[in-house]
Motif scaffolding. Structure first.
Motif, PDB file in Angstrom:
ATOM      1  N   UNK A   1     -23.577  -8.013  17.902  1.00 33.09           N
ATOM      2  CA  UNK A   1     -22.226  -7.495  18.126  1.00 33.09           C
ATOM      3  C   UNK A   1     -22.234  -5.964  18.155  1.00 33.09           C
ATOM      4  N   UNK A   2     -23.000  -5.350  17.262  1.00 34.97           N
ATOM      5  CA  UNK A   2     -23.064  -3.883  17.216  1.00 34.97           C
ATOM      6  C   UNK A   2     -23.671  -3.321  18.499  1.00 34.97           C
ATOM      7  N   UNK A   3     -24.771  -3.919  18.959  1.00 36.35           N
ATOM      8  CA  UNK A   3     -25.427  -3.435  20.180  1.00 36.35           C
ATOM      9  C   UNK A   3     -24.490  -3.534  21.380  1.00 36.35           C
ATOM     10  N   UNK A   4     -23.768  -4.641  21.472  1.00 34.04           N
ATOM     11  CA  UNK A   4     -22.838  -4.813  22.590  1.00 34.04           C
ATOM     12  C   UNK A   4     -21.693  -3.814  22.513  1.00 34.04           C
ATOM     13  N   UNK A   5     -21.178  -3.591  21.303  1.00 30.79           N
ATOM     14  CA  UNK A   5     -20.048  -2.677  21.129  1.00 30.79           C
ATOM     15  C   UNK A   5     -20.437  -1.243  21.488  1.00 30.79           C
ATOM     16  N   UNK A   6     -21.628  -0.816  21.081  1.00 32.24           N
ATOM     17  CA  UNK A   6     -22.075   0.550  21.358  1.00 32.24           C
ATOM     18  C   UNK A   6     -22.407   0.767  22.830  1.00 32.24           C
ATOM     19  N   UNK A   7     -22.583  -0.313  23.571  1.00 33.27           N
ATOM     20  CA  UNK A   7     -22.898  -0.173  24.999  1.00 33.27           C
ATOM     21  C   UNK A   7     -21.650   0.040  25.855  1.00 33.27           C
ATOM     22  N   UNK A   8     -20.467  -0.133  25.261  1.00 28.81           N
ATOM     23  CA  UNK A   8     -19.231   0.013  26.026  1.00 28.81           C
ATOM     24  C   UNK A   8     -18.927   1.479  26.315  1.00 28.81           C
ATOM     25  N   UNK A   9     -18.173   1.719  27.394  1.00 25.27           N
ATOM     26  CA  UNK A   9     -17.586   3.028  27.667  1.00 25.27           C
ATOM     27  C   UNK A   9     -16.161   3.011  27.129  1.00 25.27           C
ATOM     28  N   UNK A  10     -15.789   4.098  26.439  1.00 30.44           N
ATOM     29  CA  UNK A  10     -14.459   4.175  25.850  1.00 30.44           C
ATOM     30  C   UNK A  10     -13.628   5.234  26.540  1.00 30.44           C
ATOM     31  N   UNK A  11     -12.369   4.918  26.787  1.00 27.05           N
ATOM     32  CA  UNK A  11     -11.476   5.800  27.533  1.00 27.05           C
ATOM     33  C   UNK A  11     -10.934   6.907  26.634  1.00 27.05           C
TER      34      UNK A  11
END
Length: 311
Positions: A159-169
């Motif tokens: 879950x952490x790896x997936x969350x950190x891979x996101x781009x945030x607006x």
């Protein structure tokens, strides 16, 4: 729209759950009281079971691990929430957010599996009492406990790896009192549909599978309890199992409601309320429901207090 995915040089803004109105000040004080009770109760359980040799059995070893998980879980969210509220700061670094995500996801997952192990332990103790020392020998008990921690940690890493891979607006306001995955998804500029499917699969593994083990174990236990000839044995077994089941229902019900619904069905108010329930209230209830009303635990506390007085 500003994308901030690769620099890792930004802070989220935790909007929190309380404002400074009299009602919210009272609720904040109540949360601190619950945190104190949970911290003291779970710490006492861990220390007591470690110090009292009469409690060195599989059931109490598992209870000590549950208390340790609850202690770590409530310490992951409440201290930061309290610091932000009292200091007036609402900032949370990306590293701090990642730390909260890893620990609370890992601990929630580990606790799911541990509750299933505890249900199996009660099934063996009540349905196969003569073979209990064989079916729940110390090596197997430790192995199942370590497996719970490892599986929970793997879930946290994914879950952490997936969350950190996101781009945030550009909007980095988290409508929550801690860095929850469900609250982060609306902030992402990335398509999160694949991640939501992955999260649902993880929830099926982490929630539905242990629940199946728990329901199966306690179904057999209920049948055995009904068939017991001794009224005293039936009462003791029913009391123990009803305590376990009440915690399981509270914990799994809240977790399933939170993580097995589509993100589109989430509202900030609902998420805050349900999250507060299983990250703040449940860690306080577990030592009360599971352990502190147990006669052997009460005797252990009395012996420990007498020993301290003699010293």
């Amino acid at each position: 729209m500003v994308w901030r995915n690769q620099t890792f040089d930004f802070d989220f803004i935790l909007l929190g759950i309380f404002n400074h109105s009299p009602t919210h000040i009272f609720l904040f004080s109540l949360v601190l009281g619950i945190f104190s009770v949970a911290f003291v109760g779970n710490t006492a359980m861990v220390l007591l079971i470690h110090l009292d040799t009469h409690l060195h059995t599989p059931m109490y070893f598992l209870l000590s691990q549950l208390s340790l998980m609850d202690l770590m879980l409530i310490s992951t969210t409440v201290p930061k929430m309290a610091f932000n509220y009292l200091s007036g700061s609402k900032l949370l670094s990306l590293a701090g957010c990642g730390t909260q995500i890893f620990f609370y996801v890992s601990l929630l997952g580990a606790e799911c599996f541990l509750l299933a192990v505890m249900a199996y332990d009660r099934y063996v103790a009540i349905c196969h009492p003569l073979r209990y020392t064989i079916l729940m020998n110390p090596k197997l008990c430790v192995l199942m406990t370590v497996s719970s921690w490892v599986l929970g940690s793997l879930d946290g890493i994914i879950v952490l790896a997936a969350t950190l891979s996101f781009s945030y607006c550009s909007s980095l306001e988290i409508h929550h009192f801690f860095c929850d995955v469900a609250a982060l998804l609306p902030l992402s500029c990335t398509d999160t549909a694949t991640f939501e499917r992955l999260l649902f699969i993880c929830c099926v593994v982490m929630l539905v599978f242990p629940v199946s083990v728990i329901v199966g174990s306690y179904s057999r236990v209920l049948g055995a309890v009904i068939g017991m000839g001794s009224e005293e044995r039936r009462r003791r077994a029913f009391t123990t199992c009803s305590s376990h089941l009440s915690v399981v229902g509270l914990y799994y019900g809240a977790a399933m409601f939170m993580y097995m619904r589509p993100a589109s069905n989430h509202t900030p108010a609902q998420d805050k309320m349900v999250s507060a329930f299983y990250t703040i209230l449940t860690p306080m209830l577990n030592p009360l429901i599971y352990s502190l009303r147990n006669k052997e635990v009460a005797r252990g506390f009395q012996k420990l207090l007498k020993r301290r007085k003699l010293i």
